[in-house]
Enzyme design. Sequence first.
Site, short mmCIF file in Angstrom:
data_model
loop_
_atom_site.label_atom_id
_atom_site.label_comp_id
_atom_site.label_asym_id
_atom_site.label_seq_id
_atom_site.Cartn_x
_atom_site.Cartn_y
_atom_site.Cartn_z
N ARG A 265 66.00 -43.38 -108.65
CA ARG A 265 67.40 -43.82 -108.05
C ARG A 265 67.80 -43.64 -108.26
O ARG A 265 69.23 -42.66 -107.72
CB ARG A 265 66.99 -44.91 -108.09
CG ARG A 265 67.86 -46.03 -106.90
CD ARG A 265 67.86 -47.21 -106.32
NE ARG A 265 68.92 -47.94 -105.37
CZ ARG A 265 69.28 -48.88 -106.10
NH1 ARG A 265 69.14 -49.64 -107.49
NH2 ARG A 265 70.94 -49.43 -105.04
N HIS B 288 61.15 -44.41 -101.69
CA HIS B 288 61.26 -45.46 -101.26
C HIS B 288 59.36 -46.21 -101.12
O HIS B 288 59.23 -47.40 -100.87
CB HIS B 288 62.01 -45.92 -100.02
CG HIS B 288 63.23 -46.48 -100.07
ND1 HIS B 288 64.13 -46.85 -99.03
CD2 HIS B 288 63.66 -46.01 -101.22
CE1 HIS B 288 65.41 -46.85 -99.39
NE2 HIS B 288 65.46 -46.17 -100.81
N HIS C 188 71.46 -41.11 -107.22
CA HIS C 188 73.14 -42.08 -107.41
C HIS C 188 73.96 -40.83 -107.94
O HIS C 188 75.36 -41.16 -107.78
CB HIS C 188 73.05 -43.35 -107.27
CG HIS C 188 72.61 -44.35 -106.45
ND1 HIS C 188 72.85 -45.86 -106.07
CD2 HIS C 188 70.99 -44.24 -105.29
CE1 HIS C 188 72.27 -46.40 -105.61
NE2 HIS C 188 71.67 -45.37 -104.58
N ASN D 132 76.03 -49.97 -106.88
CA ASN D 132 74.84 -49.48 -108.08
C ASN D 132 75.35 -50.93 -108.58
O ASN D 132 74.40 -50.83 -109.76
CB ASN D 132 76.22 -48.60 -108.73
CG ASN D 132 75.86 -47.42 -108.38
OD1 ASN D 132 74.99 -47.07 -107.66
ND2 ASN D 132 77.02 -46.22 -108.22
#
Length: 322
Positions: free
Chosen positions: A63, A194, A67, A95
């Site tokens: 992740r 996911h 990001h 975040n």
Amino acid sequence: MALCSSCRTWHCVLALFLLSSAAYGQLSPSFYAKSCPTLELTVRATMIKALLAERRMGASLLRLHFHDCFVQGCDGSILLDDVGSFVGEKTAFPNVNSVRGYEVIDQIKRNVELACPGVVSCADITALAARDGVFLLGGPSWAVPLGHRDSTTASLTQANSDLPGPSLNLDQLIAAFAKKQLSPRDLTALSGTHTIGFSQCLNFRDHIYNGTNIDPAFAALRKGACPAQAPNGDTNLAPLDVQTPLLFDNAYYRNLVAKRGLLNSDQVLFNGGSQDALVRQYAANPALFASDLVTAMIKMASLTPPSGTPTQIRRNCRVINS
């Protein structure tokens, strides 16, 4: 005189060639083959230790990479701490209090610096850590495009605007990914990451209480740890994949077919829309999912900052070199 003129012409051609993207600054899995040959072994060894301490860290670092790349390209900008008047991306809504794994990146960077000081960017370390986290949890591996440099800037605004949120519908998700030159197929494959990791109650509360495309028994299960009234239980965690949250497989897609997607942005991939058929294919064919995921991860990891962005190889991933 003609000879000198010819030399000047050759020097100009050579300079243009060296400055062209084809000859300079091109990403390659072998970028550090000579300058830091032990890089991938060092990252892998540190990641094994990190996952032995906490298996969830594989998902967290994946992740973190996502990001990073969705804001200014894969440039390590998410790693920068707020220092003095400098405001980075860590406090952006997607975040803050949720992105984690910074300490693991710090440790990898320290280990890499011992072997190859001043050579490897924090952005590339983040990309390799994400790949290894997937692989060590049972997923595919891929040749990471390397050669990114670290940005000296960050964008809180872009982090807030460009990182896709858990409440988005399918059209909004497709648009957000298209903005990063990623196709709807890439979106659906990348969403399959996911299959590992956890999410906070504040991200899935609306879906389990108000969603119309969710299995009632699954919603009831998740309500047990996510009270209806915010901010009660906002930070309580639930696995994104109800079946195998610490194993990288294709169960995520089987969950979607069963209307057991934790986030609204998960379940909209299978809700009578354009991605339904692909979700069914991934649910039935793990090899197809793995192949498409590798393609999409390489595309995402090839995103670069806008031309002319000041860059460097940071000595400390959290701060710009002084």
